[in-house]
Design a protein around this motif. Sequence first.
Motif, PDB file in Angstrom:
ATOM      1  N   ASP A  71      34.421 -37.135 -80.589  1.00  0.00           N
ATOM      2  CA  ASP A  71      33.525 -37.882 -80.576  1.00  0.00           C
ATOM      3  C   ASP A  71      32.508 -38.284 -80.091  1.00  0.00           C
ATOM      4  O   ASP A  71      31.927 -38.498 -79.589  1.00  0.00           O
ATOM      5  N   VAL A  72      33.527 -39.206 -79.632  1.00  0.00           N
ATOM      6  CA  VAL A  72      33.428 -40.428 -78.905  1.00  0.00           C
ATOM      7  C   VAL A  72      33.345 -39.976 -77.583  1.00  0.00           C
ATOM      8  O   VAL A  72      32.830 -40.741 -77.010  1.00  0.00           O
ATOM      9  N   LEU A  73      34.239 -39.404 -77.180  1.00  0.00           N
ATOM     10  CA  LEU A  73      34.033 -39.273 -75.532  1.00  0.00           C
ATOM     11  C   LEU A  73      33.010 -38.555 -74.903  1.00  0.00           C
ATOM     12  O   LEU A  73      31.981 -38.708 -73.763  1.00  0.00           O
ATOM     13  N   THR A  75      30.215 -38.757 -76.512  1.00  0.00           N
ATOM     14  CA  THR A  75      28.821 -39.206 -77.228  1.00  0.00           C
ATOM     15  C   THR A  75      28.716 -40.049 -76.018  1.00  0.00           C
ATOM     16  O   THR A  75      27.403 -39.901 -75.104  1.00  0.00           O
ATOM     17  N   LYS A  76      29.344 -40.108 -75.265  1.00  0.00           N
ATOM     18  CA  LYS A  76      29.842 -41.003 -74.032  1.00  0.00           C
ATOM     19  C   LYS A  76      29.505 -39.980 -72.561  1.00  0.00           C
ATOM     20  O   LYS A  76      28.676 -40.463 -71.676  1.00  0.00           O
ATOM     21  N   LEU A  77      29.219 -39.007 -72.740  1.00  0.00           N
ATOM     22  CA  LEU A  77      29.339 -37.884 -71.432  1.00  0.00           C
ATOM     23  C   LEU A  77      27.681 -37.039 -72.000  1.00  0.00           C
ATOM     24  O   LEU A  77      26.829 -36.502 -71.241  1.00  0.00           O
ATOM     25  N   GLN A  83      22.619 -32.828 -73.735  1.00  0.00           N
ATOM     26  CA  GLN A  83      23.183 -32.775 -74.960  1.00  0.00           C
ATOM     27  C   GLN A  83      23.691 -31.488 -75.965  1.00  0.00           C
ATOM     28  O   GLN A  83      24.581 -31.268 -76.519  1.00  0.00           O
ATOM     29  N   ARG A  90      32.507 -29.839 -75.978  1.00  0.00           N
ATOM     30  CA  ARG A  90      33.389 -30.992 -77.365  1.00  0.00           C
ATOM     31  C   ARG A  90      33.715 -29.850 -78.367  1.00  0.00           C
ATOM     32  O   ARG A  90      34.943 -29.618 -78.462  1.00  0.00           O
TER      33      ARG A  90
END
Length: 161
Positions: A71-73, A75-77, A83, A90
């Motif tokens: 999720d963190v990865l 979100t940055k991409l 989206q 993801r």
Amino acid sequence: MAQTAGVKPMAIAGRVASERERCLGMTDAERAWRKQWLKDQVLASNEPVYVEEYWRERTNPIRRLYRKPLDVLFTKLMPVLGQERASNYRFIVGKLGMIAVGILSIQYYFKYNGNDWTKKGGWRVMTTKPMVLPGQPGFPFKSERCTDSDYAERGFKKATI
């Protein structure tokens, strides 16, 4: 459990959901109701709304924990990929990661937990003798096991005790 919990579902569109019923004739009240119903079906520009607290309350803490790194990865991409594409990537990366962990776990189990003479448990992996037909090289097939004690020895003769 059924989606309606045993209660017979009811269509909120009423009898005017069918074009045939509308052609039979509608009262002014039905027309007004249908007009409002069609207007209600149009989503606002900000729909669907993502509410972080709602998602947090509905998901298991363990699931949130193992989903956090991707999720963190992604979100940055998201500004780079968009989206839709970021959420698709993801999903795919997460599933491929779980498949890889499963395959590596199975490989580890068979490598280090085999059934040999020192253990009672574990899966015994045996190879069958190859099929050698007349006319093929190696016919008739001669087993490398010489004596009866070579059968079902489960690695005892290779032990360094």
